[in-house]
Write a protein that holds these residues in place. Structure first.
Motif, PDB file in Angstrom:
ATOM      1  N   UNK A  56     -48.663 -57.701 -71.985  1.00  7.47           N
ATOM      2  CA  UNK A  56     -47.652 -57.130 -73.038  1.00  7.47           C
ATOM      3  C   UNK A  56     -48.234 -57.540 -74.366  1.00  7.47           C
ATOM      4  N   UNK A  57     -48.788 -58.817 -74.525  1.00  2.00           N
ATOM      5  CA  UNK A  57     -49.351 -59.266 -75.837  1.00  2.00           C
ATOM      6  C   UNK A  57     -50.539 -58.459 -76.203  1.00  2.00           C
ATOM      7  N   UNK A  58     -51.330 -58.181 -75.180  1.00  2.00           N
ATOM      8  CA  UNK A  58     -52.611 -57.528 -75.387  1.00  2.00           C
ATOM      9  C   UNK A  58     -52.206 -55.984 -75.646  1.00  2.00           C
ATOM     10  N   UNK A  59     -51.166 -55.489 -75.364  1.00  2.00           N
ATOM     11  CA  UNK A  59     -50.748 -54.294 -75.609  1.00  2.00           C
ATOM     12  C   UNK A  59     -50.094 -54.131 -77.109  1.00  2.00           C
ATOM     13  N   UNK A  60     -49.361 -55.076 -77.481  1.00  2.00           N
ATOM     14  CA  UNK A  60     -48.793 -55.028 -78.885  1.00  2.00           C
ATOM     15  C   UNK A  60     -50.017 -55.341 -79.988  1.00  2.00           C
ATOM     16  N   UNK A  61     -51.067 -55.992 -79.434  1.00  2.00           N
ATOM     17  CA  UNK A  61     -52.043 -56.240 -80.282  1.00  2.00           C
ATOM     18  C   UNK A  61     -52.926 -55.071 -80.551  1.00  2.00           C
ATOM     19  N   UNK A  62     -53.073 -54.272 -79.454  1.00  2.00           N
ATOM     20  CA  UNK A  62     -53.847 -53.050 -79.526  1.00  2.00           C
ATOM     21  C   UNK A  62     -53.398 -51.879 -80.052  1.00  2.00           C
ATOM     22  N   UNK A  63     -51.981 -51.875 -80.421  1.00  2.00           N
ATOM     23  CA  UNK A  63     -51.310 -50.578 -80.593  1.00  2.00           C
ATOM     24  C   UNK A  63     -51.553 -50.298 -82.441  1.00  2.00           C
ATOM     25  N   UNK A  64     -51.579 -49.068 -82.777  1.00  2.00           N
ATOM     26  CA  UNK A  64     -51.698 -48.833 -84.261  1.00  2.00           C
ATOM     27  C   UNK A  64     -50.704 -47.879 -84.490  1.00  2.00           C
ATOM     28  N   UNK A  65     -50.260 -48.024 -86.010  1.00  2.00           N
ATOM     29  CA  UNK A  65     -49.502 -46.990 -86.551  1.00  2.00           C
ATOM     30  C   UNK A  65     -49.613 -46.945 -87.885  1.00  2.00           C
ATOM     31  N   UNK A  66     -49.281 -45.779 -88.464  1.00  2.00           N
ATOM     32  CA  UNK A  66     -49.329 -45.666 -89.833  1.00  2.00           C
ATOM     33  C   UNK A  66     -47.830 -46.035 -90.521  1.00  2.00           C
ATOM     34  N   UNK A  67     -47.130 -46.171 -89.638  1.00  2.00           N
ATOM     35  CA  UNK A  67     -45.539 -46.263 -90.287  1.00  2.00           C
ATOM     36  C   UNK A  67     -45.522 -47.762 -90.709  1.00  2.00           C
ATOM     37  N   UNK A  68     -44.515 -47.968 -91.828  1.00  2.00           N
ATOM     38  CA  UNK A  68     -44.399 -49.236 -92.352  1.00  2.00           C
ATOM     39  C   UNK A  68     -43.491 -50.137 -91.360  1.00  2.00           C
TER      40      UNK A  68
END
Length: 88
Positions: A56-68
């Motif tokens: 889960x930690x790896x996933x959260x660190x891998x995700x990207x977004x343009x949203x604030x």
């Protein structure tokens, strides 16, 4: 049980290790059907929580977004309002 799993991505400040572990614990509890495992299953249960926390930690660190980033207090207020509307 899984009602306690909260969205952890894109918050300021970022999710803590304790929040990620709590979500992993709830997930393993739901999958296994155990709130607290027997001694015979404790090692497998704890190993699953640790492995899911890492993933889960790896996933959260891998995700990207343009949203604030979202504000925790604002999101909590929205959740309270939804709950009031649902349960009165």
């Amino acid at each position: 049980m899984c009602r306690n799993i909260k969205t952890l991505f894109n918050f300021e400040p970022p999710a803590t290790d304790d929040e990620v572990r709590a979500a992993a614990l709830q997930f393993v509890r739901k999958l296994s059907g155990f709130n607290a495992p027997s001694q015979a299953n404790a090692a497998a249960f704890d190993r699953a929580v640790t492995e899911i926390t890492d993933v889960a930690r790896t996933l959260l660190l891998s995700l990207q977004t343009q949203a604030a980033p979202r504000d925790r207090e604002v999101e909590a207020a929205k959740a309270r309002e939804r709950s009031r509307g649902r349960f009165g």
